[in-house]
Design an enzyme around this catalytic site. Structure first.
Site, PDB file in Angstrom:
ATOM      1  N   LYS A  10       0.837  -1.196   0.000  1.00 23.86           N
ATOM      2  CA  LYS A  10       0.000   0.000   0.000  1.00 23.86           C
ATOM      3  C   LYS A  10       0.882   1.260   0.000  1.00 23.86           C
ATOM      4  O   LYS A  10       2.103   1.177   0.228  1.00 23.86           O
ATOM      5  CB  LYS A  10      -0.922  -0.041   1.224  1.00 23.86           C
ATOM      6  N   ARG A  91      -0.866 -14.476   4.811  1.00 17.24           N
ATOM      7  CA  ARG A  91      -1.621 -13.781   5.866  1.00 17.24           C
ATOM      8  C   ARG A  91      -0.917 -13.921   7.214  1.00 17.24           C
ATOM      9  O   ARG A  91      -0.923 -12.997   8.030  1.00 17.24           O
ATOM     10  CB  ARG A  91      -3.072 -14.249   5.918  1.00 17.24           C
ATOM     11  N   THR A  97      -5.133  -7.576  11.033  1.00 23.15           N
ATOM     12  CA  THR A  97      -5.559  -6.337  10.361  1.00 23.15           C
ATOM     13  C   THR A  97      -5.173  -5.095  11.170  1.00 23.15           C
ATOM     14  O   THR A  97      -4.642  -4.128  10.632  1.00 23.15           O
ATOM     15  CB  THR A  97      -7.099  -6.365  10.173  1.00 23.15           C
ATOM     16  N   ASN A 122      -1.705  -0.387   7.396  1.00 25.43           N
ATOM     17  CA  ASN A 122      -1.025  -1.645   7.720  1.00 25.43           C
ATOM     18  C   ASN A 122      -0.148  -2.160   6.575  1.00 25.43           C
ATOM     19  O   ASN A 122       0.125  -3.341   6.473  1.00 25.43           O
ATOM     20  CB  ASN A 122      -2.044  -2.691   8.193  1.00 25.43           C
ATOM     21  N   HIS A 125      -1.731  -5.456   1.749  1.00 26.30           N
ATOM     22  CA  HIS A 125      -3.002  -6.177   1.616  1.00 26.30           C
ATOM     23  C   HIS A 125      -2.701  -7.612   1.216  1.00 26.30           C
ATOM     24  O   HIS A 125      -1.822  -7.854   0.384  1.00 26.30           O
ATOM     25  CB  HIS A 125      -3.877  -5.540   0.528  1.00 26.30           C
TER      26      HIS A 125
HETATM   27  N1  UDP Z   1      -9.480  -1.263   8.143  1.00 24.45           N
HETATM   28  C1  UDP Z   1      -9.501  -0.183   9.026  1.00 24.45           C
HETATM   29  N2  UDP Z   1     -10.233  -0.301  10.190  1.00 24.45           N
HETATM   30  C2  UDP Z   1     -10.937  -1.419  10.497  1.00 24.45           C
HETATM   31  C3  UDP Z   1     -10.912  -2.501   9.580  1.00 24.45           C
HETATM   32  C4  UDP Z   1     -10.187  -2.382   8.418  1.00 24.45           C
HETATM   33  O1  UDP Z   1      -8.869   0.834   8.777  1.00 24.45           O
HETATM   34  O2  UDP Z   1     -11.579  -1.464  11.559  1.00 24.45           O
HETATM   35  C5  UDP Z   1      -8.708  -1.140   6.883  1.00 24.45           C
HETATM   36  C6  UDP Z   1      -7.324  -1.781   6.985  1.00 24.45           C
HETATM   37  O3  UDP Z   1      -6.421  -0.993   6.208  1.00 24.45           O
HETATM   38  C7  UDP Z   1      -7.561  -3.137   6.366  1.00 24.45           C
HETATM   39  C8  UDP Z   1      -8.578  -2.818   5.282  1.00 24.45           C
HETATM   40  O4  UDP Z   1      -9.411  -1.814   5.852  1.00 24.45           O
HETATM   41  O5  UDP Z   1      -6.372  -3.711   5.859  1.00 24.45           O
HETATM   42  C9  UDP Z   1      -9.405  -4.005   4.827  1.00 24.45           C
HETATM   43  O6  UDP Z   1     -10.050  -4.581   5.931  1.00 24.45           O
HETATM   44  P1  UDP Z   1     -10.244  -6.144   6.082  1.00 24.45           P
HETATM   45  O7  UDP Z   1     -11.261  -6.368   7.151  1.00 24.45           O
HETATM   46  O8  UDP Z   1     -10.485  -6.765   4.743  1.00 24.45           O
HETATM   47  O9  UDP Z   1      -8.824  -6.617   6.674  1.00 24.45           O
HETATM   48  P2  UDP Z   1      -7.568  -7.341   5.978  1.00 24.45           P
HETATM   49  O10 UDP Z   1      -8.126  -8.423   5.076  1.00 24.45           O
HETATM   50  O11 UDP Z   1      -6.800  -6.288   5.222  1.00 24.45           O
HETATM   51  O12 UDP Z   1      -6.764  -7.907   7.130  1.00 24.45           O
HETATM   52 MG    MG Z   2      -9.559  -8.283   3.576  1.00 29.14          MG
END
Ligand code: UDP
Ligand code: MG
Length: 167
Positions: A10, A91, A97, A122, A125
């Site tokens: 990102k 992952r 996350t 973070n 992705h």
């Molecule tokens: N995100 C956030 N706050 C939250 C949940 C998600 O800012 O409470 C952002 C974070 O950058 C995350 C992205 O949204 O990577 C996508 O969320 P997802 O639940 O798909 O998590 P990931 O698959 O990236 O772990």
């Molecule tokens: Mg996701």
């Protein structure tokens, strides 16, 4: 079981010069990179990518984040890794996350942060399951940009299709 997984470095990862570190960490998986590109992310791509979060209060900020508007780096690096248990391996390396809850030695635990507006920056992705991986890979890549045949594709002949070629 061999799987494909979409990885995005990102804009915060690019701004912090973490590309090398992240690719080195990912190389621990011994997976194969089968596609990569640097992408200037249009609004519709960002919104489609994160459509499962469109009702969340942080969605508009998240879209700005993915498009690089928070970091003055309007690009992401998109890669496809391929191999045995690719999603689980990537992952695990990425970590949770929420970067504050992520394992400290994971990529997100090492380099992520939570902004004052509450978005989790973070740095990476990783697709969450096979179905999402296929959906996301088809958003970010065309079949000819991937060096293996991941999903069924067809040939089309496009008339009057303008494209740039080397002068
Ligand atoms: N995100 C956030 N706050 C939250 C949940 C998600 O800012 O409470 C952002 C974070 O950058 C995350 C992205 O949204 O990577 C996508 O969320 P997802 O639940 O798909 O998590 P990931 O698959 O990236 O772990
Ligand atoms: Mg996701």
């Amino acid at each position: 079981m061999n799987q494909a997984v979409l990885i995005l470095i990102k804009p915060d990862g690019l701004k912090k010069s973490l590309t090398g570190n992240i690719l080195t960490r990912l190389s621990e998986t011994k997976l194969e990179i089968v596609a990569s590109r640097i992408v200037r992310v249009p609004q519709h791509l960002a919104e489609e990518h994160y459509k499962h979060l469109k009702d969340k209060p942080f969605f508009p900020e998240l879209i700005k984040y993915l498009r690089g508007e928070l970091h003055d780096r309007r690009k992401v690096m998109a890669l496809i890794y391929w191999g045995k248990d690719a999603i689980k391996k990537c992952r695990e390396l990425a970590g949770s996350t929420n970067p504050e809850e992520a394992e400290p030695t994971s990529i997100r635990g090492s380099y992520g942060r939570i902004t004052t507006s509450g978005v989790y920056e973070n740095v990476i992705h990783v697709s969450s399951n096979e179905e999402e991986a296929e959906r996301e890979i088809k958003l970010w890549f065309q079949p000819e940009e991937i060096i293996v045949d991941l999903y069924p594709a067809k040939e089309t002949a496009e008339k009057n299709c303008k494209r740039k070629v080397w002068a």
